[in-house]
Scaffold this motif. Structure first.
Motif, PDB file in Angstrom:
ATOM      1  N   ARG A 179      31.548  29.430  33.279  1.00 16.74           N
ATOM      2  CA  ARG A 179      32.024  28.082  32.934  1.00 16.74           C
ATOM      3  C   ARG A 179      33.520  27.923  33.149  1.00 16.74           C
ATOM      4  O   ARG A 179      34.064  26.844  32.949  1.00 16.74           O
ATOM      5  CB  ARG A 179      31.682  27.774  31.474  1.00 16.74           C
ATOM      6  N   GLU A 180      34.185  29.018  33.508  1.00 11.51           N
ATOM      7  CA  GLU A 180      35.640  29.042  33.672  1.00 11.51           C
ATOM      8  C   GLU A 180      36.351  28.657  32.378  1.00 11.51           C
ATOM      9  O   GLU A 180      37.382  27.992  32.391  1.00 11.51           O
ATOM     10  CB  GLU A 180      36.085  28.114  34.813  1.00 11.51           C
ATOM     11  N   LYS A 181      35.784  29.103  31.256  1.00 10.07           N
ATOM     12  CA  LYS A 181      36.364  28.756  29.956  1.00 10.07           C
ATOM     13  C   LYS A 181      36.736  29.982  29.124  1.00 10.07           C
ATOM     14  O   LYS A 181      37.498  29.866  28.170  1.00 10.07           O
ATOM     15  CB  LYS A 181      35.392  27.885  29.161  1.00 10.07           C
ATOM     16  N   SER A 182      36.206  31.144  29.442  1.00 10.02           N
ATOM     17  CA  SER A 182      36.498  32.329  28.632  1.00 10.02           C
ATOM     18  C   SER A 182      36.333  33.581  29.479  1.00 10.02           C
ATOM     19  O   SER A 182      36.065  33.512  30.677  1.00 10.02           O
ATOM     20  CB  SER A 182      35.568  32.388  27.415  1.00 10.02           C
ATOM     21  N   ASP A 183      36.505  34.734  28.831  1.00 12.11           N
ATOM     22  CA  ASP A 183      36.401  36.044  29.475  1.00 12.11           C
ATOM     23  C   ASP A 183      37.354  36.177  30.659  1.00 12.11           C
ATOM     24  O   ASP A 183      37.027  36.810  31.679  1.00 12.11           O
ATOM     25  CB  ASP A 183      34.963  36.325  29.934  1.00 12.11           C
ATOM     26  N   PHE A 184      38.560  35.593  30.547  1.00 15.53           N
ATOM     27  CA  PHE A 184      39.527  35.705  31.627  1.00 15.53           C
ATOM     28  C   PHE A 184      40.055  37.131  31.721  1.00 15.53           C
ATOM     29  O   PHE A 184      40.193  37.835  30.717  1.00 15.53           O
ATOM     30  CB  PHE A 184      40.686  34.724  31.417  1.00 15.53           C
ATOM     31  N   GLY A 185      40.333  37.527  32.940  1.00 18.74           N
ATOM     32  CA  GLY A 185      40.840  38.868  33.167  1.00 18.74           C
ATOM     33  C   GLY A 185      41.446  38.992  34.546  1.00 18.74           C
ATOM     34  O   GLY A 185      41.657  37.996  35.258  1.00 18.74           O
ATOM     35  N   THR A 249      30.499  40.538  31.502  1.00 23.62           N
ATOM     36  CA  THR A 249      30.875  41.364  30.353  1.00 23.62           C
ATOM     37  C   THR A 249      29.722  42.227  29.853  1.00 23.62           C
ATOM     38  O   THR A 249      29.893  42.981  28.905  1.00 23.62           O
ATOM     39  CB  THR A 249      31.395  40.473  29.209  1.00 23.62           C
ATOM     40  N   THR A 250      28.554  42.087  30.461  1.00 25.53           N
ATOM     41  CA  THR A 250      27.425  42.956  30.149  1.00 25.53           C
ATOM     42  C   THR A 250      26.811  43.430  31.458  1.00 25.53           C
ATOM     43  O   THR A 250      26.928  42.769  32.491  1.00 25.53           O
ATOM     44  CB  THR A 250      26.333  42.232  29.331  1.00 25.53           C
ATOM     45  N   THR A 251      26.141  44.565  31.405  1.00 25.21           N
ATOM     46  CA  THR A 251      25.368  44.991  32.559  1.00 25.21           C
ATOM     47  C   THR A 251      24.129  44.103  32.667  1.00 25.21           C
ATOM     48  O   THR A 251      23.800  43.347  31.761  1.00 25.21           O
ATOM     49  CB  THR A 251      24.937  46.460  32.422  1.00 25.21           C
ATOM     50  N   GLY A 252      23.436  44.203  33.769  1.00 24.86           N
ATOM     51  CA  GLY A 252      22.180  43.471  33.903  1.00 24.86           C
ATOM     52  C   GLY A 252      22.274  42.264  34.808  1.00 24.86           C
ATOM     53  O   GLY A 252      23.157  42.150  35.665  1.00 24.86           O
ATOM     54  N   TRP A 253      21.353  41.332  34.597  1.00 23.99           N
ATOM     55  CA  TRP A 253      21.186  40.182  35.484  1.00 23.99           C
ATOM     56  C   TRP A 253      22.239  39.098  35.245  1.00 23.99           C
ATOM     57  O   TRP A 253      22.559  38.781  34.102  1.00 23.99           O
ATOM     58  CB  TRP A 253      19.805  39.576  35.311  1.00 23.99           C
ATOM     59  N   HIS A 254      22.720  38.523  36.339  1.00 21.56           N
ATOM     60  CA  HIS A 254      23.662  37.405  36.306  1.00 21.56           C
ATOM     61  C   HIS A 254      23.358  36.492  37.489  1.00 21.56           C
ATOM     62  O   HIS A 254      22.583  36.840  38.381  1.00 21.56           O
ATOM     63  CB  HIS A 254      25.107  37.908  36.384  1.00 21.56           C
ATOM     64  N   CYS A 255      23.975  35.312  37.484  1.00 24.07           N
ATOM     65  CA  CYS A 255      23.848  34.350  38.595  1.00 24.07           C
ATOM     66  C   CYS A 255      22.394  34.031  38.886  1.00 24.07           C
ATOM     67  O   CYS A 255      21.917  34.183  40.025  1.00 24.07           O
ATOM     68  CB  CYS A 255      24.537  34.902  39.854  1.00 24.07           C
TER      69      CYS A 255
END
Length: 685
Positions: A179-185, A249-255
């Motif tokens: 969402r481009e709102k958190s977890d910035f790095g 921020t977690t392993t596993g499925w994304h997108c």
């Protein structure tokens, strides 16, 4: 377009305190172009060096205070040939011929570099002062690394300074959530002390807890100047690359299940990186080759249903989400030293080494954290006897439910809750129910189906086929040794095939679950059957995709066998209601005279220390009717609440008295009306 980088000590960058430098400082740039034989420079070149050509062709100028024996500060310039090709080439040749002379005068040959390279874009601009630069090779300023460039006033002179900060770290991208709102790095490219380069994504808040970041980077092999720690933080904070990368921020499925994230590998065609609070995550390691794992480990699992079941189960773990299932779990139990740990090690070898396998000797909170680290994968726990039996049931529920406890931070606000989806594999000499009983707990149906007991005693310990080895122990030792050398390949290979294949896995699962091997009319058995069907599907896909060299149908047969063994061990058709009735009957047989006294006998002087209720004779027979208190009922069938217990008693016609629309009956005890449950045990199959 061609670029030539030329480095030599110009007269205006010399150190006034150094005699050698003074000698050089008296020479003009043109004089430095002369060879040892003092040959004359062509007039066209002189015009080039002194006239407007100089500014026209000079594309890059930078200075450095790199220390060298002469104290000379080198001067770097890059010529870009445009229209004056002949002049450009002459100057280049002079620089080449003059190199030996310049090296002798500067007494620092490492700075005497002349490079010619083809470029598709203009040369880099001058380094900013103050500002940073990063170099992945030896450079003008010294060894490879990040440098801070500044200028200082020393006396009446302005002196440029170039300070080493750390070994090479380049900021490649800014990371964030979908969402481009958190977890910035920040996505970093790091070159460690032994010259190995790798990428690393760090949370942005690490920059403001600098000590933790420094420790993590040092642990990863980054060389950091003790005097430049804050400069390192400033450098990282000052970078603002255009590239944007999804932070996982977690392993596993994304997108939308198009990418599977492992800490050391991204499987799928998306720009995603794993970003963790710990920069040193080594849950997934890879050694040896896939071919050797296949030939020296998977091959020996053929003909051994328990080993096939274990590998198929761990490959099924990333399929849970794809078929809309939340969890699954198998508990291999049997006598000591028959090979239970070997079965778990086979599963572990698909993803990593033996350290991927943990033990039950941990707190519930610790196991929650471990489950979160292997989301969409397998949590492997060896030897259930090492766990506190009072905690085992809670752990099974927690891991199966996939949600951690709600905890607050120091300000009283809720911390983010951990979530996961895992296949749980376990081993031990005792069953889940026996282990829990040692802690005074009774296993519930929900726990039974979350961690399914598999009796794994076979012909040779855990094995059916020895493949030429003399004993089960010899085969187990060979498998353990081979798994040490070759691991971490099969899982990622399976994932690549899983993503590339566009078939409907949920539909295929339903087809396998409909087979007679997995059919059951009982709800709890149906839930277990679906888990075994998924394990069968994963194993058969692994055979089809040549991940394992087994015969087609072996994984299906192994899963069907395990389901059959579980039903036989559990008692085929045994329901939750039957478990409650068994526990009530067992409690009465043990404590009929110590926890109950006759209700209608005023002369009864029996002292009851831990009362569960009273008893009185049934009006139609000589049997006792046991009048349980709520607490007594719950004690007799611990693990179930009073509502569920009373429901089971009523369904089985064990409640012989009750008030209208209720399951309890109000009975006077010592003059006080008391709600009791009138239970008359009956025979049942």
């Amino acid at each position: 377009m061609s670029k030539i980088d030329c480095i030599f000590p110009p007269h205006f960058r010399a150190d006034d305190n150094d005699e050698d430098s003074q000698a050089i400082s008296n020479e003009s740039p043109v004089e430095l172009l002369k060879t040892d034989e003092s040959e004359q420079v062509d007039s066209d070149i002189l015009e080039f060096m002194h006239g407007e050509f100089w500014t026209k062709h000079l594309s890059n100028v930078s200075h450095t205070d790199t220390e060298n024996k002469s104290g000379v500060n080198p001067f770097e310039m890059s010529f870009v040939d445009n229209d004056d090709d002949d002049i450009f080439r002459d100057i280049y040749n002079i620089f080449q011929n003059s190199r030996h002379d310049l090296e002798n005068k500067s007494n620092d040959s490492s700075l005497m570099v002349v490079n010619e390279q083809d470029l598709d874009e203009p040369a880099e601009t001058v380094v900013p002062r103050p500002g940073f630069s990063v170099h992945f090779d030896k450079n003008l300023y010294g060894p490879e690394g990040v440098y801070y460039h500044d200028s200082q006033t020393r006396g009446k002179q302005q002196v440029d300074t170039d300070q080493f900060v750390c070994s090479p770290i380049d900021v490649l991208a800014i990371t964030h959530d979908e969402r481009e709102k958190s977890d910035f790095g920040l996505l970093l490219s790091i070159k460690n002390r032994v010259g190995k380069k790798h990428e690393l994504s760090i949370p942005m808040h690490f920059l403001y807890s600098g000590d933790n970041l420094i420790k993590e980077l040092l642990n990863l092999g980054v060389k950091i100047s003790p005097k430049a720690r804050q400069l390192l933080i400033d450098y990282l904070d000052s970078r603002n690359p255009e590239r944007r990368v999804l932070a996982a921020t977690t392993t596993g499925w994304h997108c939308d299940n198009m990418v599977f994230v492992l800490p050391n590998k991204i499987i799928g065609d998306r720009d995603v990186r794993f970003q963790s609070e710990s920069l040193h995550v080594e849950e997934f390691r890879q050694t040896g080759t896939f071919e050797q794992w296949r030939d020296e480990i998977a091959k020996y699992c053929s003909g051994n249903p328990m080993l096939i079941l274990s590998i198929s189960a761990t490959l099924a773990s990333p399929m849970l989400k794809l078929v809309n299932m939340n969890q699954g779990g198998l508990h291999f139990f049997g006598d000591s030293s028959i090979g239970k740990t070997t079965a778990l090690l086979m599963a572990s070898s698909c993803w990593s080494d033996a350290k991927f396998m943990r033990t039950w000797r941990a707190t519930a909170n610790g196991i929650e954290g471990a489950a979160a680290l292997v989301n969409d994968n397998t949590l492997i726990l060896d030897e259930i006897s090492e766990a506190d039996p009072r905690d085992v049931g809670e752990i099974v529920y927690s891991v199966g439910n996939g949600v951690g406890k709600i905890r607050s931070n120091r300000y009283g606000n809720s911390r983010p809750v951990k979530n996961w989806r895992v296949m749980l594999l376990s081993s031990g000499e005792r069953t889940l129910s026996t282990t829990m009983a040692e802690g005074g707990k009774h296993v519930k149906t929900g726990q039974e189906v979350r961690l399914i007991d598999i009796p794994c005693q076979r012909e040779y310990g855990l094995f059916d086929t020895l493949h030429g080895f003399q004993s089960g122990r010899e085969l187990a030792d060979a498998l353990k040794a081979n798994a040490t050398l070759h691991h971490g390949h099969a899982g990622p290979q399976f994932l690549e095939k899983l993503i590339a294949d566009d078939r409907d896995y949920a539909k295929e699962l339903e087809q396998i679950a409909a087979r007679s091997d997995f059919k059951s009319e009982i709800s709890v058995e149906g839930r277990a059957a679906k888990i075994f069907a998924l394990i069968a599907l994963a194993g058969e896909l692994a055979i089809e995709w040549n991940i394992v060299p087994w015969i087609s149908g072996e994984a299906l047969d192994a899963a069907a066998l395990a389901f059959k063994l579980w039903r036989e061990n559990r008692g085929e058709g045994k329901t939750e209601t039957q478990q409650i009735l068994e526990r009530i009957l067992d409690f009465i047989s043990k404590y009929a005279d110590s926890c109950f006294s006759e209700l209608d006998n005023p002369n009864n002087s029996t002292y009851v220390r831990e009362r569960a209720g009273w008893w009185r004779k049934n009006t139609n027979s000589d049997q006792r009717v046991y009048l349980f208190t709520s607490a007594g009922l719950q004690k007799a069938a611990s693990g179930f609440d009073v509502s569920r217990i009373s429901q089971a008693l009523k369904e089985s016609d064990w409640l012989v008295e009750h008030d209208l629309d209720k399951r309890s009956k109000k009975i006077r005890v010592e003059g006080q009306p008391t709600n009791l449950y009138a239970v008359l045990p009956r025979d049942f199959d």
